[in-house]
Design a protein around this motif. Structure first.
Motif, PDB file in Angstrom:
ATOM      1  N   ALA A   1      71.484  43.889  62.109  1.00  0.00           N
ATOM      2  CA  ALA A   1      70.600  42.313  61.285  1.00  0.00           C
ATOM      3  C   ALA A   1      69.593  42.634  59.949  1.00  0.00           C
ATOM      4  CB  ALA A   1      68.841  42.652  62.625  1.00  0.00           C
ATOM      5  N   TYR A   2      69.571  43.677  59.127  1.00  0.00           N
ATOM      6  CA  TYR A   2      69.184  43.790  58.493  1.00  0.00           C
ATOM      7  C   TYR A   2      70.643  43.483  57.542  1.00  0.00           C
ATOM      8  CZ  TYR A   2      67.688  45.718  53.369  1.00  0.00           C
ATOM      9  OH  TYR A   2      67.833  46.215  52.529  1.00  0.00           O
ATOM     10  N   THR A   3      71.981  44.228  57.676  1.00  0.00           N
ATOM     11  CA  THR A   3      72.853  44.092  57.400  1.00  0.00           C
ATOM     12  C   THR A   3      73.167  42.294  56.904  1.00  0.00           C
ATOM     13  OG1 THR A   3      73.975  46.083  57.697  1.00  0.00           O
ATOM     14  CG2 THR A   3      75.486  44.171  57.132  1.00  0.00           C
ATOM     15  N   ARG A   4      72.996  42.160  58.444  1.00  0.00           N
ATOM     16  CA  ARG A   4      73.702  40.759  58.470  1.00  0.00           C
ATOM     17  C   ARG A   4      72.975  39.307  57.384  1.00  0.00           C
ATOM     18  NH1 ARG A   4      71.510  39.147  63.405  1.00  0.00           N
ATOM     19  NH2 ARG A   4      68.490  38.743  61.954  1.00  0.00           N
ATOM     20  N   ASP A   5      71.235  39.772  57.578  1.00  0.00           N
ATOM     21  CA  ASP A   5      70.335  39.567  56.294  1.00  0.00           C
ATOM     22  C   ASP A   5      70.557  39.718  55.396  1.00  0.00           C
ATOM     23  OD1 ASP A   5      69.757  38.114  58.725  1.00  0.00           O
ATOM     24  OD2 ASP A   5      67.707  39.420  58.456  1.00  0.00           O
ATOM     25  N   THR A   6      70.806  40.699  54.440  1.00  0.00           N
ATOM     26  CA  THR A   6      71.145  41.170  53.170  1.00  0.00           C
ATOM     27  C   THR A   6      72.303  40.570  52.775  1.00  0.00           C
ATOM     28  OG1 THR A   6      70.041  42.966  53.675  1.00  0.00           O
ATOM     29  CG2 THR A   6      70.913  42.354  51.656  1.00  0.00           C
ATOM     30  N   LEU A   7      73.285  40.348  53.064  1.00  0.00           N
ATOM     31  CA  LEU A   7      75.072  39.800  52.762  1.00  0.00           C
ATOM     32  C   LEU A   7      74.658  38.994  52.783  1.00  0.00           C
ATOM     33  CD1 LEU A   7      77.600  42.285  54.300  1.00  0.00           C
ATOM     34  CD2 LEU A   7      76.228  42.304  52.205  1.00  0.00           C
ATOM     35  N   THR A   8      74.672  37.291  53.520  1.00  0.00           N
ATOM     36  CA  THR A   8      73.914  36.324  53.870  1.00  0.00           C
ATOM     37  C   THR A   8      72.982  36.050  52.425  1.00  0.00           C
ATOM     38  OG1 THR A   8      73.642  36.280  56.185  1.00  0.00           O
ATOM     39  CG2 THR A   8      72.612  34.244  55.064  1.00  0.00           C
ATOM     40  N   ALA A   9      71.787  37.022  52.007  1.00  0.00           N
ATOM     41  CA  ALA A   9      71.343  36.456  51.155  1.00  0.00           C
ATOM     42  C   ALA A   9      72.210  36.446  49.977  1.00  0.00           C
ATOM     43  CB  ALA A   9      70.129  37.363  51.137  1.00  0.00           C
ATOM     44  N   VAL A  10      72.822  37.288  49.474  1.00  0.00           N
ATOM     45  CA  VAL A  10      73.965  37.556  48.003  1.00  0.00           C
ATOM     46  C   VAL A  10      74.965  36.943  48.306  1.00  0.00           C
ATOM     47  CG1 VAL A  10      75.003  39.132  47.284  1.00  0.00           C
ATOM     48  CG2 VAL A  10      73.251  39.984  47.807  1.00  0.00           C
ATOM     49  N   PHE A  11      75.020  36.390  49.574  1.00  0.00           N
ATOM     50  CA  PHE A  11      76.340  35.162  49.861  1.00  0.00           C
ATOM     51  C   PHE A  11      75.584  33.875  49.336  1.00  0.00           C
ATOM     52  CE2 PHE A  11      78.849  32.229  53.189  1.00  0.00           C
ATOM     53  CZ  PHE A  11      80.305  32.766  51.575  1.00  0.00           C
ATOM     54  N   ALA A  12      74.575  33.540  49.561  1.00  0.00           N
ATOM     55  CA  ALA A  12      73.995  32.467  49.142  1.00  0.00           C
ATOM     56  C   ALA A  12      73.019  32.582  48.102  1.00  0.00           C
ATOM     57  CB  ALA A  12      72.363  32.002  50.062  1.00  0.00           C
TER      58      ALA A  12
END
Length: 217
Positions: free
Chosen positions: A73-84
């Motif tokens: 979950a943390y990786t999903r949210d972190t990479l999404t934040a960077v991608f966004a």
């Protein structure tokens, strides 16, 4: 690091992008809002795009399912934040493989190169949520609309039994393109692709990490 980067920029060093190292543990995790704030600081000081470099997430010796779920979950949210993030240039994994039984890993792969929870989260984003595959027929004007991300696409067109492939990039500047397709009828077919999301027949997105998480209207 921020001030060093600013000094180089102020002194005309040939720098194209800032690499923000991103090693995380259970004691140093940051939420998406804090990650964006840190990226803002880099960008506001330097005016340069930022790459989230050397991402890994070490959680110690715990091997229970709860900690694995948290890694995912943390990786999903972190990479999404960077991608966004509007001024990001992507993210890079940085770690060796590790032992699944001892939880001795911080990156994407176990020793047998199966995916860790971190790797699975990245895969599910890249080849799932951020990957666009659309199939359909054009209208009478030769247009087919879809919603997708900025990035690189492979377009496969078929008419009268003739198939041709094209590479196309949707860019943030909104530039369009015109494809000319010889369908074998003796007359070329003009295909107009505009940045509002118009493509044709079969679209398989070859997502590039550096593209932004912004949907086309």
């Amino acid at each position: 690091m921020k001030q060093i980067s600013k000094w180089f920029v102020d002194n005309d060093a040939p720098i194209d992008v800032i690499g923000a190292q991103s090693y995380f543990t259970l004691g140093t995790v940051k939420g998406p809002e804090e990650i964006w704030a840190n990226l803002d600081e880099f960008y506001n000081l330097t005016g340069l795009p930022i790459k989230f470099s050397e991402y890994n997430f070490k959680t110690g010796a715990r091997t229970d399912e709860a900690i694995k779920a948290y890694q995912y979950a943390y990786t999903r949210d972190t990479l999404t934040a960077v991608f966004a993030y509007p001024n990001s240039e992507g993210f890079i994994a940085w770690t060796n493989t590790g032992d699944a039984s001892a939880n001795e890993y911080a990156g994407y792969f176990y020793d047998d190169f199966s995916l860790t929870p971190i790797g699975q989260a990245a895969y599910d984003l890249i080849r799932g949520e951020w990957w666009t595959v659309e199939t359909g027929s054009t209208d009478k004007t030769g247009a087919f609309a879809f919603d997708g991300f900025y990035g690189d696409y492979k377009i496969i067109l078929t008419k009268n039994g003739v198939t041709e492939e094209f590479d196309f990039s949707f860019l943030q500047d909104g530039a369009g393109a015109e494809l000319v397709f010889d369908s074998g009828s003796g007359f070329p077919v003009w295909i107009i692709i505009i940045a509002a999301g118009v493509v044709l027949i079969v679209i398989a997105a070859l997502l590039i990490y550096k593209r932004k998480i912004k949907k086309l209207s």
